[in-house]
Design a protein around this motif. Structure first.
Motif, short mmCIF file in Angstrom:
data_model
loop_
_atom_site.label_atom_id
_atom_site.label_comp_id
_atom_site.label_asym_id
_atom_site.label_seq_id
_atom_site.Cartn_x
_atom_site.Cartn_y
_atom_site.Cartn_z
N VAL A 94 -7.36 -66.26 6.07
CA VAL A 94 -7.21 -65.36 4.94
C VAL A 94 -8.36 -64.36 4.89
N ASN A 95 -8.00 -63.10 4.78
CA ASN A 95 -8.98 -62.03 4.63
C ASN A 95 -8.75 -61.37 3.28
N ALA A 108 -5.33 -69.71 -2.18
CA ALA A 108 -5.97 -69.37 -0.91
C ALA A 108 -6.83 -68.12 -1.04
N LEU A 109 -6.30 -67.12 -1.74
CA LEU A 109 -7.05 -65.89 -1.92
C LEU A 109 -8.31 -66.13 -2.76
N LEU A 110 -8.21 -67.04 -3.71
CA LEU A 110 -9.37 -67.39 -4.52
C LEU A 110 -10.44 -68.07 -3.66
N HIS A 111 -10.03 -69.05 -2.84
CA HIS A 111 -10.99 -69.73 -1.97
C HIS A 111 -11.66 -68.75 -1.01
N ALA A 112 -10.87 -67.81 -0.50
CA ALA A 112 -11.37 -66.89 0.52
C ALA A 112 -12.43 -65.94 -0.01
N GLN A 113 -12.57 -65.85 -1.33
CA GLN A 113 -13.62 -65.00 -1.89
C GLN A 113 -15.01 -65.52 -1.50
N SER A 114 -15.11 -66.83 -1.27
CA SER A 114 -16.42 -67.41 -1.00
C SER A 114 -16.48 -68.37 0.18
N MET A 115 -15.31 -68.80 0.70
CA MET A 115 -15.29 -69.78 1.77
C MET A 115 -14.30 -69.39 2.87
N PRO A 116 -14.57 -69.72 4.13
CA PRO A 116 -13.58 -69.50 5.19
C PRO A 116 -12.32 -70.28 4.84
N THR A 117 -11.19 -69.59 4.80
CA THR A 117 -9.94 -70.20 4.31
C THR A 117 -8.78 -69.87 5.23
N PHE A 118 -7.97 -70.87 5.49
CA PHE A 118 -6.80 -70.71 6.35
C PHE A 118 -5.56 -71.20 5.60
N VAL A 119 -4.44 -70.53 5.82
CA VAL A 119 -3.17 -70.99 5.26
C VAL A 119 -2.20 -71.28 6.40
N SER A 120 -1.40 -72.31 6.17
CA SER A 120 -0.38 -72.67 7.15
C SER A 120 0.59 -73.65 6.52
N PRO A 121 1.88 -73.29 6.42
CA PRO A 121 2.86 -74.24 5.90
C PRO A 121 2.89 -75.52 6.74
N ALA A 279 -4.82 -53.87 -29.98
CA ALA A 279 -4.55 -53.92 -31.41
C ALA A 279 -5.55 -54.81 -32.14
N LEU A 280 -5.97 -55.88 -31.47
CA LEU A 280 -6.93 -56.82 -32.08
C LEU A 280 -8.38 -56.46 -31.77
N LYS A 281 -8.53 -55.42 -30.94
CA LYS A 281 -9.87 -54.98 -30.52
C LYS A 281 -10.64 -56.13 -29.90
N ALA A 282 -9.96 -56.82 -28.99
CA ALA A 282 -10.53 -58.00 -28.34
C ALA A 282 -10.31 -57.92 -26.83
N PRO A 283 -11.27 -58.37 -26.04
CA PRO A 283 -11.09 -58.35 -24.59
C PRO A 283 -10.11 -59.42 -24.12
N LEU A 284 -9.46 -59.15 -23.00
CA LEU A 284 -8.58 -60.13 -22.37
C LEU A 284 -9.42 -61.05 -21.49
N VAL A 285 -9.19 -62.35 -21.62
CA VAL A 285 -9.93 -63.33 -20.83
C VAL A 285 -8.94 -64.27 -20.14
N THR A 286 -9.16 -64.51 -18.84
CA THR A 286 -8.23 -65.36 -18.11
C THR A 286 -8.99 -66.16 -17.05
N THR A 287 -8.26 -66.95 -16.27
CA THR A 287 -8.87 -67.72 -15.19
C THR A 287 -9.00 -66.84 -13.96
N MET A 288 -9.87 -67.25 -13.03
CA MET A 288 -10.02 -66.49 -11.79
C MET A 288 -8.72 -66.53 -10.98
N LYS A 289 -8.01 -67.65 -11.05
CA LYS A 289 -6.77 -67.77 -10.29
C LYS A 289 -5.73 -66.77 -10.81
N ASP A 290 -5.68 -66.60 -12.14
CA ASP A 290 -4.76 -65.63 -12.71
C ASP A 290 -5.22 -64.22 -12.38
N TYR A 291 -6.52 -63.98 -12.42
CA TYR A 291 -7.07 -62.66 -12.09
C TYR A 291 -6.70 -62.26 -10.68
N ILE A 292 -6.75 -63.22 -9.76
CA ILE A 292 -6.39 -62.96 -8.36
C ILE A 292 -4.95 -62.48 -8.25
#
Length: 293
Positions: A94-95, A108-121, A279-292
Protein backbone atom coordinates in the motif's frame (compact mmCIF):
# COMPACT_ATOMS: atom_id res chain seq x y z
CA UNK A 1 -23.95 -3.42 8.10
CA UNK A 2 -24.70 -1.80 11.44
CA UNK A 3 -24.19 -3.98 14.48
CA UNK A 4 -27.63 -5.33 15.56
CA UNK A 5 -28.51 -4.16 19.05
CA UNK A 6 -29.84 -7.57 20.08
CA UNK A 7 -26.31 -9.00 19.74
CA UNK A 8 -25.43 -7.20 22.94
CA UNK A 9 -28.62 -7.54 24.97
CA UNK A 10 -30.48 -10.29 26.79
CA UNK A 11 -33.75 -9.37 25.14
CA UNK A 12 -35.15 -10.21 21.68
CA UNK A 13 -35.44 -13.87 22.64
CA UNK A 14 -37.50 -14.73 19.55
CA UNK A 15 -35.09 -13.07 17.11
CA UNK A 16 -32.03 -14.74 18.59
CA UNK A 17 -33.48 -18.21 18.65
CA UNK A 18 -35.10 -17.90 15.25
CA UNK A 19 -31.59 -17.39 13.90
CA UNK A 20 -30.08 -20.22 15.92
CA UNK A 21 -30.24 -22.83 13.11
CA UNK A 22 -28.25 -20.52 10.84
CA UNK A 23 -25.83 -19.84 13.67
CA UNK A 24 -25.28 -23.57 14.06
CA UNK A 25 -24.39 -23.91 10.38
CA UNK A 26 -22.10 -20.89 10.45
CA UNK A 27 -20.34 -22.13 13.58
CA UNK A 28 -19.81 -25.61 12.14
CA UNK A 29 -18.28 -24.17 8.97
CA UNK A 30 -15.96 -21.91 10.95
CA UNK A 31 -14.89 -24.75 13.26
CA UNK A 32 -14.08 -27.00 10.33
CA UNK A 33 -12.26 -24.24 8.46
CA UNK A 34 -10.23 -22.98 11.43
CA UNK A 35 -9.21 -26.54 12.30
CA UNK A 36 -7.55 -27.22 8.96
CA UNK A 37 -3.80 -27.63 8.68
CA UNK A 38 -2.24 -24.42 7.28
CA UNK A 39 -1.26 -24.42 3.64
CA UNK A 40 1.89 -22.36 4.15
CA UNK A 41 4.36 -21.70 6.95
CA UNK A 42 6.23 -18.46 6.31
CA UNK A 43 9.99 -18.24 6.77
CA UNK A 44 9.53 -15.28 9.12
CA UNK A 45 7.28 -15.15 12.22
CA UNK A 46 3.59 -14.36 11.75
CA UNK A 47 1.76 -12.56 14.57
CA UNK A 48 -2.02 -12.53 14.15
CA UNK A 49 -4.15 -9.84 15.81
CA UNK A 50 -7.65 -11.27 15.58
CA UNK A 51 -10.96 -11.51 17.33
CA UNK A 52 -13.80 -13.87 18.06
CA UNK A 53 -16.38 -11.12 17.68
CA UNK A 54 -17.31 -9.63 14.34
CA UNK A 55 -15.42 -6.34 14.27
CA UNK A 56 -15.39 -3.42 16.63
CA UNK A 57 -12.97 -4.77 19.26
CA UNK A 58 -9.95 -2.52 18.68
CA UNK A 59 -7.74 -4.66 16.44
CA UNK A 60 -6.47 -1.71 14.41
CA UNK A 61 -4.87 0.28 17.26
CA UNK A 62 -3.58 -2.94 18.85
CA UNK A 63 -1.94 -3.89 15.54
CA UNK A 64 -0.24 -0.52 15.35
CA UNK A 65 0.88 -0.75 18.97
CA UNK A 66 2.37 -4.22 18.44
CA UNK A 67 4.18 -2.95 15.34
CA UNK A 68 5.69 -0.04 17.28
CA UNK A 69 6.75 -2.35 20.12
CA UNK A 70 8.50 -4.65 17.64
CA UNK A 71 10.21 -1.70 15.98
CA UNK A 72 11.46 -0.52 19.37
CA UNK A 73 12.95 -4.01 19.81
CA UNK A 74 14.89 -3.61 16.57
CA UNK A 75 12.53 -5.60 14.37
CA UNK A 76 11.23 -4.56 10.93
CA UNK A 77 7.57 -5.61 10.84
CA UNK A 78 5.18 -5.45 7.90
CA UNK A 79 1.41 -5.39 8.36
CA UNK A 80 -0.69 -7.75 6.24
CA UNK A 81 -4.44 -7.34 5.72
CA UNK A 82 -7.09 -8.76 3.47
CA UNK A 83 -7.94 -5.24 2.31
CA UNK A 84 -11.61 -5.40 3.27
CA UNK A 85 -13.72 -3.01 1.22
CA UNK A 86 -11.00 -2.49 -1.37
CA UNK A 87 -10.97 -3.46 -5.04
CA UNK A 88 -7.35 -4.60 -5.28
CA UNK A 89 -7.20 -8.36 -5.84
CA UNK A 90 -3.45 -8.96 -6.30
CA UNK A 91 -0.95 -8.85 -3.41
CA UNK A 92 0.01 -5.18 -3.16
CA UNK A 93 2.16 -2.95 -0.99
CA UNK A 94 0.00 0.00 0.00
CA UNK A 95 1.24 3.44 -0.99
CA UNK A 96 -0.81 6.19 0.70
CA UNK A 97 0.39 8.62 -1.96
CA UNK A 98 -1.34 6.77 -4.78
CA UNK A 99 -3.86 4.33 -3.27
CA UNK A 100 -7.34 5.17 -2.01
CA UNK A 101 -9.58 3.49 0.57
CA UNK A 102 -11.76 2.26 -2.29
CA UNK A 103 -8.76 0.40 -3.69
CA UNK A 104 -7.10 -1.06 -0.60
CA UNK A 105 -9.64 -0.57 2.23
CA UNK A 106 -9.71 2.04 4.97
CA UNK A 107 -7.79 0.03 7.58
CA UNK A 108 -4.90 -0.73 5.22
CA UNK A 109 -4.64 2.90 4.17
CA UNK A 110 -4.65 3.93 7.82
CA UNK A 111 -1.83 1.50 8.69
CA UNK A 112 0.18 2.63 5.68
CA UNK A 113 0.36 6.18 7.04
CA UNK A 114 2.97 4.98 9.53
CA UNK A 115 3.87 1.33 8.84
CA UNK A 116 4.84 -0.81 5.81
CA UNK A 117 1.49 -2.35 4.85
CA UNK A 118 0.46 -5.00 2.35
CA UNK A 119 -3.01 -6.12 1.25
CA UNK A 120 -3.92 -9.46 -0.24
CA UNK A 121 -7.23 -11.35 -0.24
CA UNK A 122 -5.00 -14.45 -0.35
CA UNK A 123 -2.97 -14.22 2.88
CA UNK A 124 -0.41 -16.76 1.67
CA UNK A 125 0.38 -14.75 -1.47
CA UNK A 126 0.62 -11.62 0.65
CA UNK A 127 3.06 -13.28 3.06
CA UNK A 128 5.19 -14.49 0.15
CA UNK A 129 5.34 -10.98 -1.29
CA UNK A 130 6.56 -9.66 2.08
CA UNK A 131 9.14 -12.45 2.33
CA UNK A 132 10.39 -11.95 -1.22
CA UNK A 133 11.04 -8.27 -0.60
CA UNK A 134 13.72 -9.25 1.90
CA UNK A 135 13.07 -6.10 3.93
CA UNK A 136 11.04 -7.48 6.84
CA UNK A 137 11.53 -9.99 9.63
CA UNK A 138 8.01 -10.15 11.13
CA UNK A 139 4.53 -10.27 9.58
CA UNK A 140 1.72 -8.75 11.66
CA UNK A 141 -1.59 -9.99 10.32
CA UNK A 142 -4.48 -7.67 11.12
CA UNK A 143 -7.49 -10.00 11.28
CA UNK A 144 -7.50 -13.52 9.84
CA UNK A 145 -7.62 -15.43 13.13
CA UNK A 146 -10.11 -17.88 11.61
CA UNK A 147 -8.26 -18.00 8.26
CA UNK A 148 -6.59 -21.45 7.98
CA UNK A 149 -4.24 -20.91 5.07
CA UNK A 150 -1.28 -19.05 6.60
CA UNK A 151 0.34 -20.58 9.69
CA UNK A 152 0.49 -18.29 12.73
CA UNK A 153 3.32 -18.28 15.26
CA UNK A 154 1.47 -16.10 17.74
CA UNK A 155 -2.28 -15.37 17.88
CA UNK A 156 -3.62 -12.53 20.00
CA UNK A 157 -7.40 -12.22 20.42
CA UNK A 158 -8.81 -8.76 21.15
CA UNK A 159 -12.11 -8.29 23.00
CA UNK A 160 -13.90 -5.12 24.05
CA UNK A 161 -13.90 -4.97 27.85
CA UNK A 162 -17.33 -3.36 28.07
CA UNK A 163 -19.26 -5.15 25.33
CA UNK A 164 -17.47 -8.44 25.86
CA UNK A 165 -18.68 -11.36 23.76
CA UNK A 166 -22.22 -9.96 23.62
CA UNK A 167 -24.97 -12.53 23.96
CA UNK A 168 -22.37 -15.30 23.41
CA UNK A 169 -24.18 -16.52 20.30
CA UNK A 170 -22.70 -17.18 16.89
CA UNK A 171 -23.56 -15.07 13.86
CA UNK A 172 -26.26 -14.24 12.83
CA UNK A 173 -27.86 -14.86 16.25
CA UNK A 174 -25.00 -13.00 17.92
CA UNK A 175 -21.66 -11.31 17.25
CA UNK A 176 -19.39 -14.36 17.45
CA UNK A 177 -17.54 -15.93 14.52
CA UNK A 178 -17.09 -19.09 16.61
CA UNK A 179 -17.57 -20.16 20.21
CA UNK A 180 -15.36 -18.47 22.80
CA UNK A 181 -13.97 -21.86 23.87
CA UNK A 182 -13.00 -22.79 20.30
CA UNK A 183 -11.38 -19.43 19.69
CA UNK A 184 -9.39 -19.23 22.90
CA UNK A 185 -8.18 -22.81 22.45
CA UNK A 186 -6.12 -21.58 19.46
CA UNK A 187 -5.03 -18.25 20.96
CA UNK A 188 -1.86 -17.40 22.85
CA UNK A 189 -3.26 -14.39 24.70
CA UNK A 190 -6.43 -12.38 25.22
CA UNK A 191 -6.18 -8.58 25.06
CA UNK A 192 -9.00 -6.77 26.86
CA UNK A 193 -9.55 -3.34 25.33
CA UNK A 194 -10.87 -0.83 27.86
CA UNK A 195 -12.53 -1.40 31.24
CA UNK A 196 -12.79 -5.11 32.02
CA UNK A 197 -16.45 -5.09 33.03
CA UNK A 198 -16.81 -8.83 32.40
CA UNK A 199 -13.83 -9.74 34.60
CA UNK A 200 -12.07 -11.63 31.81
CA UNK A 201 -8.75 -11.32 33.63
CA UNK A 202 -10.15 -13.37 36.50
CA UNK A 203 -12.25 -15.74 34.41
CA UNK A 204 -9.48 -16.79 32.03
CA UNK A 205 -6.30 -16.25 34.09
CA UNK A 206 -5.76 -19.99 34.58
CA UNK A 207 -6.37 -20.72 30.92
CA UNK A 208 -4.65 -18.04 28.87
CA UNK A 209 -2.49 -14.94 29.31
CA UNK A 210 -4.73 -11.86 29.64
CA UNK A 211 -3.44 -8.34 28.98
CA UNK A 212 -5.25 -5.05 29.59
CA UNK A 213 -5.20 -2.27 26.99
CA UNK A 214 -6.87 1.09 26.68
CA UNK A 215 -7.50 3.66 24.01
CA UNK A 216 -6.29 7.20 24.72
CA UNK A 217 -6.35 10.40 22.71
CA UNK A 218 -3.11 12.32 22.40
CA UNK A 219 -2.91 15.76 23.97
CA UNK A 220 -2.62 17.26 20.50
CA UNK A 221 -5.93 15.67 19.49
CA UNK A 222 -7.88 16.76 22.53
CA UNK A 223 -6.50 19.97 24.05
CA UNK A 224 -7.76 22.21 21.26
CA UNK A 225 -11.27 20.75 21.52
CA UNK A 226 -11.93 20.63 25.24
CA UNK A 227 -13.38 24.12 25.38
CA UNK A 228 -15.59 23.60 22.34
CA UNK A 229 -18.87 21.93 21.53
CA UNK A 230 -18.49 19.42 18.72
CA UNK A 231 -20.43 17.39 16.16
CA UNK A 232 -19.21 13.78 16.05
CA UNK A 233 -19.59 11.11 13.39
CA UNK A 234 -18.30 7.57 13.03
CA UNK A 235 -18.76 4.55 10.79
CA UNK A 236 -17.00 1.82 12.75
CA UNK A 237 -18.04 -1.43 14.42
CA UNK A 238 -19.33 0.33 17.53
CA UNK A 239 -19.67 4.10 17.02
CA UNK A 240 -20.93 4.49 20.59
CA UNK A 241 -17.45 3.57 21.85
CA UNK A 242 -15.98 6.53 19.99
CA UNK A 243 -18.60 8.93 21.30
CA UNK A 244 -18.12 7.63 24.83
CA UNK A 245 -14.37 8.18 24.53
CA UNK A 246 -14.97 11.78 23.47
CA UNK A 247 -17.26 12.37 26.44
CA UNK A 248 -14.78 10.80 28.86
CA UNK A 249 -12.12 13.12 27.45
CA UNK A 250 -14.33 16.08 28.37
CA UNK A 251 -15.84 16.99 25.01
CA UNK A 252 -19.45 18.11 24.68
CA UNK A 253 -21.19 16.44 21.72
CA UNK A 254 -24.07 18.55 20.41
CA UNK A 255 -24.97 16.17 17.58
CA UNK A 256 -23.81 12.75 16.47
CA UNK A 257 -24.07 10.71 13.29
CA UNK A 258 -23.64 6.92 13.20
CA UNK A 259 -22.90 4.88 10.08
CA UNK A 260 -22.24 1.22 9.32
CA UNK A 261 -18.68 -0.08 9.61
CA UNK A 262 -16.57 0.55 6.47
CA UNK A 263 -19.48 2.36 4.79
CA UNK A 264 -18.31 4.59 1.91
CA UNK A 265 -19.31 8.18 2.56
CA UNK A 266 -21.51 9.89 0.01
CA UNK A 267 -21.45 13.60 -0.77
CA UNK A 268 -24.90 13.98 0.76
CA UNK A 269 -23.62 12.53 4.06
CA UNK A 270 -20.83 15.07 4.24
CA UNK A 271 -23.11 17.90 3.18
CA UNK A 272 -25.68 17.16 5.91
CA UNK A 273 -23.00 16.86 8.59
CA UNK A 274 -21.20 19.99 7.45
CA UNK A 275 -24.42 22.02 7.49
CA UNK A 276 -25.27 20.69 10.94
CA UNK A 277 -21.83 21.66 12.23
CA UNK A 278 -22.07 25.11 10.67
CA UNK A 279 -25.51 25.70 12.16
CA UNK A 280 -24.26 24.71 15.62
CA UNK A 281 -20.96 26.54 15.11
CA UNK A 282 -19.12 23.39 16.12
CA UNK A 283 -16.25 21.49 14.49
CA UNK A 284 -16.74 18.03 13.03
CA UNK A 285 -14.81 15.32 14.88
CA UNK A 286 -14.37 11.74 13.71
CA UNK A 287 -12.04 8.72 13.86
CA UNK A 288 -8.91 8.47 11.75
CA UNK A 289 -10.42 5.45 9.99
CA UNK A 290 -13.45 7.50 8.97
CA UNK A 291 -11.21 10.41 7.96
CA UNK A 292 -9.27 8.08 5.66
CA UNK A 293 -12.51 7.11 3.86
Amino acid sequence: MKTPKFWYTKNDFVIKYALQPLAGIYGAITRRRAGKKPDYDAAIPVVCIGNINMGGTGKTPITQSIARILQAEGKTPAILLRGYGGSVSAPTRVNPEIHTAKEVGDEALLHAQSMPTFVSPDRVKGAKLIEESGNFDVIIMDDGFQNPHLAKDVSLVVVDGIKGFGNNKIFPAGPLRETVDDGLSRADALIVMGQDKHHFADEYKDRIAVFPARFAFSAVDIDNLKTKDIVGFAGIGHPDKFFHSLEVAGLNILSRFEFADHRPYEKVDLLVMRRTAQALKAPLVTTMKDYIR
